[in-house]
Design a protein around this motif. Sequence first.
Motif, PDB file in Angstrom:
ATOM      1  N   PRO A 103    -109.382 -31.947   2.858  1.00 51.63           N
ATOM      2  CA  PRO A 103    -109.005 -33.268   3.335  1.00 51.63           C
ATOM      3  C   PRO A 103    -107.509 -33.516   3.166  1.00 51.63           C
ATOM      4  CG  PRO A 103    -109.901 -33.399   1.120  1.00 51.63           C
ATOM      5  CD  PRO A 103    -110.013 -31.953   1.534  1.00 51.63           C
ATOM      6  N   GLN A 104    -107.048 -34.605   3.729  1.00 53.11           N
ATOM      7  CA  GLN A 104    -105.629 -34.944   3.603  1.00 53.11           C
ATOM      8  C   GLN A 104    -105.353 -35.528   2.220  1.00 53.11           C
ATOM      9  OE1 GLN A 104    -104.352 -37.553   6.725  1.00 53.11           O
ATOM     10  NE2 GLN A 104    -102.212 -37.512   6.099  1.00 53.11           N
ATOM     11  N   PHE A 105    -106.304 -36.342   1.741  1.00 52.68           N
ATOM     12  CA  PHE A 105    -106.189 -36.955   0.419  1.00 52.68           C
ATOM     13  C   PHE A 105    -107.496 -36.738  -0.332  1.00 52.68           C
ATOM     14  CE2 PHE A 105    -102.301 -39.258   1.151  1.00 52.68           C
ATOM     15  CZ  PHE A 105    -102.312 -39.566   2.498  1.00 52.68           C
ATOM     16  N   LEU A 106    -107.400 -36.584  -1.639  1.00 52.53           N
ATOM     17  CA  LEU A 106    -108.599 -36.397  -2.454  1.00 52.53           C
ATOM     18  C   LEU A 106    -108.336 -36.980  -3.833  1.00 52.53           C
ATOM     19  CD1 LEU A 106    -111.399 -35.144  -2.424  1.00 52.53           C
ATOM     20  CD2 LEU A 106    -110.381 -32.940  -2.994  1.00 52.53           C
ATOM     21  N   SER A 107    -109.210 -37.899  -4.240  1.00 53.56           N
ATOM     22  CA  SER A 107    -109.087 -38.499  -5.564  1.00 53.56           C
ATOM     23  C   SER A 107    -110.409 -38.291  -6.285  1.00 53.56           C
ATOM     24  CB  SER A 107    -108.781 -39.997  -5.439  1.00 53.56           C
ATOM     25  OG  SER A 107    -108.637 -40.577  -6.715  1.00 53.56           O
ATOM     26  N   ILE A 108    -110.364 -37.596  -7.401  1.00 53.60           N
ATOM     27  CA  ILE A 108    -111.609 -37.269  -8.099  1.00 53.60           C
ATOM     28  C   ILE A 108    -111.442 -37.491  -9.594  1.00 53.60           C
ATOM     29  CG2 ILE A 108    -112.314 -35.528  -6.399  1.00 53.60           C
ATOM     30  CD1 ILE A 108    -111.368 -33.402  -8.423  1.00 53.60           C
ATOM     31  N   GLN A 109    -112.583 -37.493 -10.283  1.00 49.07           N
ATOM     32  CA  GLN A 109    -112.567 -37.641 -11.739  1.00 49.07           C
ATOM     33  C   GLN A 109    -112.388 -36.267 -12.395  1.00 49.07           C
ATOM     34  OE1 GLN A 109    -112.445 -41.422 -11.824  1.00 49.07           O
ATOM     35  NE2 GLN A 109    -112.979 -40.540 -13.811  1.00 49.07           N
ATOM     36  N   TYR A 159     -99.540 -22.937  -2.127  1.00 55.62           N
ATOM     37  CA  TYR A 159     -98.528 -23.479  -3.020  1.00 55.62           C
ATOM     38  C   TYR A 159     -99.029 -24.807  -3.597  1.00 55.62           C
ATOM     39  CZ  TYR A 159     -95.028 -20.347  -0.887  1.00 55.62           C
ATOM     40  OH  TYR A 159     -94.316 -19.256  -0.466  1.00 55.62           O
ATOM     41  N   ARG A 160     -98.494 -25.151  -4.771  1.00 52.54           N
ATOM     42  CA  ARG A 160     -98.706 -26.494  -5.322  1.00 52.54           C
ATOM     43  C   ARG A 160     -97.341 -27.127  -5.541  1.00 52.54           C
ATOM     44  NH1 ARG A 160    -102.246 -26.425 -10.142  1.00 52.54           N
ATOM     45  NH2 ARG A 160    -100.425 -25.848 -11.379  1.00 52.54           N
ATOM     46  N   GLN A 161     -97.241 -28.382  -5.136  1.00 51.38           N
ATOM     47  CA  GLN A 161     -95.991 -29.103  -5.302  1.00 51.38           C
ATOM     48  C   GLN A 161     -96.247 -30.343  -6.151  1.00 51.38           C
ATOM     49  OE1 GLN A 161     -94.227 -30.542  -1.647  1.00 51.38           O
ATOM     50  NE2 GLN A 161     -92.318 -31.106  -2.640  1.00 51.38           N
ATOM     51  N   GLN A 212    -108.696 -30.822 -13.766  1.00 51.31           N
ATOM     52  CA  GLN A 212    -107.999 -31.477 -14.872  1.00 51.31           C
ATOM     53  C   GLN A 212    -106.857 -32.320 -14.310  1.00 51.31           C
ATOM     54  OE1 GLN A 212    -106.723 -28.257 -17.426  1.00 51.31           O
ATOM     55  NE2 GLN A 212    -108.823 -27.684 -17.969  1.00 51.31           N
ATOM     56  N   THR A 213    -106.378 -33.262 -15.102  1.00 51.08           N
ATOM     57  CA  THR A 213    -105.301 -34.139 -14.613  1.00 51.08           C
ATOM     58  C   THR A 213    -104.062 -33.328 -14.246  1.00 51.08           C
ATOM     59  OG1 THR A 213    -104.623 -34.561 -16.895  1.00 51.08           O
ATOM     60  CG2 THR A 213    -106.078 -36.182 -15.879  1.00 51.08           C
ATOM     61  N   GLY A 214    -103.876 -32.200 -14.902  1.00 54.30           N
ATOM     62  CA  GLY A 214    -102.744 -31.329 -14.597  1.00 54.30           C
ATOM     63  C   GLY A 214    -102.832 -30.658 -13.242  1.00 54.30           C
ATOM     64  N   ASP A 215    -103.993 -30.736 -12.587  1.00 52.90           N
ATOM     65  CA  ASP A 215    -104.143 -30.173 -11.243  1.00 52.90           C
ATOM     66  C   ASP A 215    -103.610 -31.125 -10.175  1.00 52.90           C
ATOM     67  OD1 ASP A 215    -107.401 -28.906 -12.207  1.00 52.90           O
ATOM     68  OD2 ASP A 215    -105.450 -27.886 -12.262  1.00 52.90           O
ATOM     69  N   THR A 216    -103.289 -32.333 -10.562  1.00 51.19           N
ATOM     70  CA  THR A 216    -102.769 -33.315  -9.603  1.00 51.19           C
ATOM     71  C   THR A 216    -101.519 -32.774  -8.929  1.00 51.19           C
ATOM     72  OG1 THR A 216    -103.655 -35.226 -10.771  1.00 51.19           O
ATOM     73  CG2 THR A 216    -101.710 -35.610  -9.415  1.00 51.19           C
ATOM     74  N   GLY A 242     -98.929 -25.772   6.064  1.00 54.14           N
ATOM     75  CA  GLY A 242    -100.038 -26.620   6.451  1.00 54.14           C
ATOM     76  C   GLY A 242     -99.677 -28.083   6.295  1.00 54.14           C
ATOM     77  N   THR A 243    -100.596 -28.922   6.737  1.00 51.96           N
ATOM     78  CA  THR A 243    -100.373 -30.370   6.732  1.00 51.96           C
ATOM     79  C   THR A 243    -100.503 -30.973   5.334  1.00 51.96           C
ATOM     80  OG1 THR A 243    -102.679 -30.506   7.423  1.00 51.96           O
ATOM     81  CG2 THR A 243    -100.997 -30.749   9.134  1.00 51.96           C
ATOM     82  N   GLY A 244    -101.010 -30.192   4.370  1.00 51.73           N
ATOM     83  CA  GLY A 244    -101.023 -30.634   2.971  1.00 51.73           C
ATOM     84  C   GLY A 244    -102.269 -31.396   2.561  1.00 51.73           C
ATOM     85  N   THR A 245    -102.652 -31.223   1.308  1.00 56.56           N
ATOM     86  CA  THR A 245    -103.733 -32.004   0.692  1.00 56.56           C
ATOM     87  C   THR A 245    -103.182 -32.596  -0.589  1.00 56.56           C
ATOM     88  OG1 THR A 245    -105.536 -30.657   1.563  1.00 56.56           O
ATOM     89  CG2 THR A 245    -105.987 -31.932  -0.435  1.00 56.56           C
ATOM     90  N   ARG A 246    -103.223 -33.932  -0.653  1.00 54.75           N
ATOM     91  CA  ARG A 246    -102.748 -34.599  -1.858  1.00 54.75           C
ATOM     92  C   ARG A 246    -103.927 -34.845  -2.778  1.00 54.75           C
ATOM     93  NH1 ARG A 246     -98.099 -39.064  -0.284  1.00 54.75           N
ATOM     94  NH2 ARG A 246     -98.366 -38.643   1.920  1.00 54.75           N
ATOM     95  N   LEU A 247    -103.896 -34.177  -3.934  1.00 53.82           N
ATOM     96  CA  LEU A 247    -104.991 -34.272  -4.894  1.00 53.82           C
ATOM     97  C   LEU A 247    -104.570 -35.119  -6.080  1.00 53.82           C
ATOM     98  CD1 LEU A 247    -107.721 -33.387  -6.145  1.00 53.82           C
ATOM     99  CD2 LEU A 247    -106.520 -31.399  -7.084  1.00 53.82           C
ATOM    100  N   LYS A 248    -105.429 -36.072  -6.435  1.00 46.03           N
ATOM    101  CA  LYS A 248    -105.201 -36.846  -7.650  1.00 46.03           C
ATOM    102  C   LYS A 248    -106.441 -36.720  -8.533  1.00 46.03           C
ATOM    103  CE  LYS A 248    -103.357 -41.188  -9.309  1.00 46.03           C
ATOM    104  NZ  LYS A 248    -102.681 -42.426  -8.954  1.00 46.03           N
ATOM    105  N   VAL A 249    -106.242 -36.262  -9.739  1.00 45.39           N
ATOM    106  CA  VAL A 249    -107.349 -36.117 -10.685  1.00 45.39           C
ATOM    107  C   VAL A 249    -107.196 -37.193 -11.746  1.00 45.39           C
ATOM    108  CG1 VAL A 249    -108.556 -34.609 -12.280  1.00 45.39           C
ATOM    109  CG2 VAL A 249    -107.391 -33.637 -10.282  1.00 45.39           C
ATOM    110  N   LEU A 250    -108.224 -38.030 -11.846  1.00 44.59           N
ATOM    111  CA  LEU A 250    -108.176 -39.175 -12.756  1.00 44.59           C
ATOM    112  C   LEU A 250    -108.838 -38.852 -14.089  1.00 44.59           C
ATOM    113  CD1 LEU A 250    -109.319 -41.705 -10.023  1.00 44.59           C
ATOM    114  CD2 LEU A 250    -106.987 -41.357 -10.838  1.00 44.59           C
ATOM    115  N   ALA A 251    -108.221 -39.329 -15.164  1.00 43.19           N
ATOM    116  CA  ALA A 251    -108.761 -39.064 -16.511  1.00 43.19           C
ATOM    117  C   ALA A 251    -110.023 -39.880 -16.777  1.00 43.19           C
ATOM    118  CB  ALA A 251    -107.699 -39.391 -17.549  1.00 43.19           C
TER     119      ALA A 251
END
Lengths: 114, 111
Positions: free
Chosen positions: B8-14, B35-37, B80-84, B102-111
């Motif tokens: 997906p373009q954005f992903l927010s998970i626990q 790559y991870r940025q 893990q939160t460090g994967d954000t 690629g168009t990128g996937t923004r991942l946010k991992v919530l604590a």
Amino acid sequence: DTAVSQTPKYLVTQMGNDKSIKCEQNLGHDTMYWYKQDSKKFLKIMFSYNNKELIINETVPNRFSPKSPDKAHLNLHINSLELGDSAVYFCASSLSGGSNQPQHFGDGTRLSIL
Amino acid sequence: TQLLEQSPQFLSIQEGENLTVYCNSSSVFSSLQWYRQEPGEGPVLLVTVVTGGEVKKLKRLTFQFGDARKDSSLHITAAQTGDTGLYLCASHRSGTYKYIFGTGTRLKVLA
């Protein structure tokens, strides 16, 4: 020891001004690149140099002029800055331009045009 | 035109959840890189996959290159939160020095 370093990290300037961004790599790589990353985080190649020779110019306006004094340096000069030039500009290098070669990026220069 | 579409373009998970990011193209690639940025930094290479069907593991990250070399996936186990960060796939346009991202996937991992 920073592998790919670019300066400045931030650049805020008025429309119509001319500015330069410098890039240096200490990895002994032959190929260097400039990328532009827009507000949607899309990363697009602008230029590529191999051993100081231009090999890719990705239909970038001629207000943008790269210069490579030696294979460790690739600078970017921008004339007559426009609002649409606001972005993060990344310098990168790779051992050669072939496939499978990882690219090593600098930390970016955030350019904001007022 | 060779394009790399990510989803997906954005992903927010626990924290602790698993996730998969996809990179698809209509073109065949000789190799593909992930790559991870992180904010305020440039992209950093995670892995290169070369052979169709190849699977590579990097701790909790598993990368797969499609059999036809047109697509790839990145699976993260027990995030893990460090994967954000922003995850980018990239490859060379055939026969050129030109890298396309690629168009990128923004991942946010919530604590």
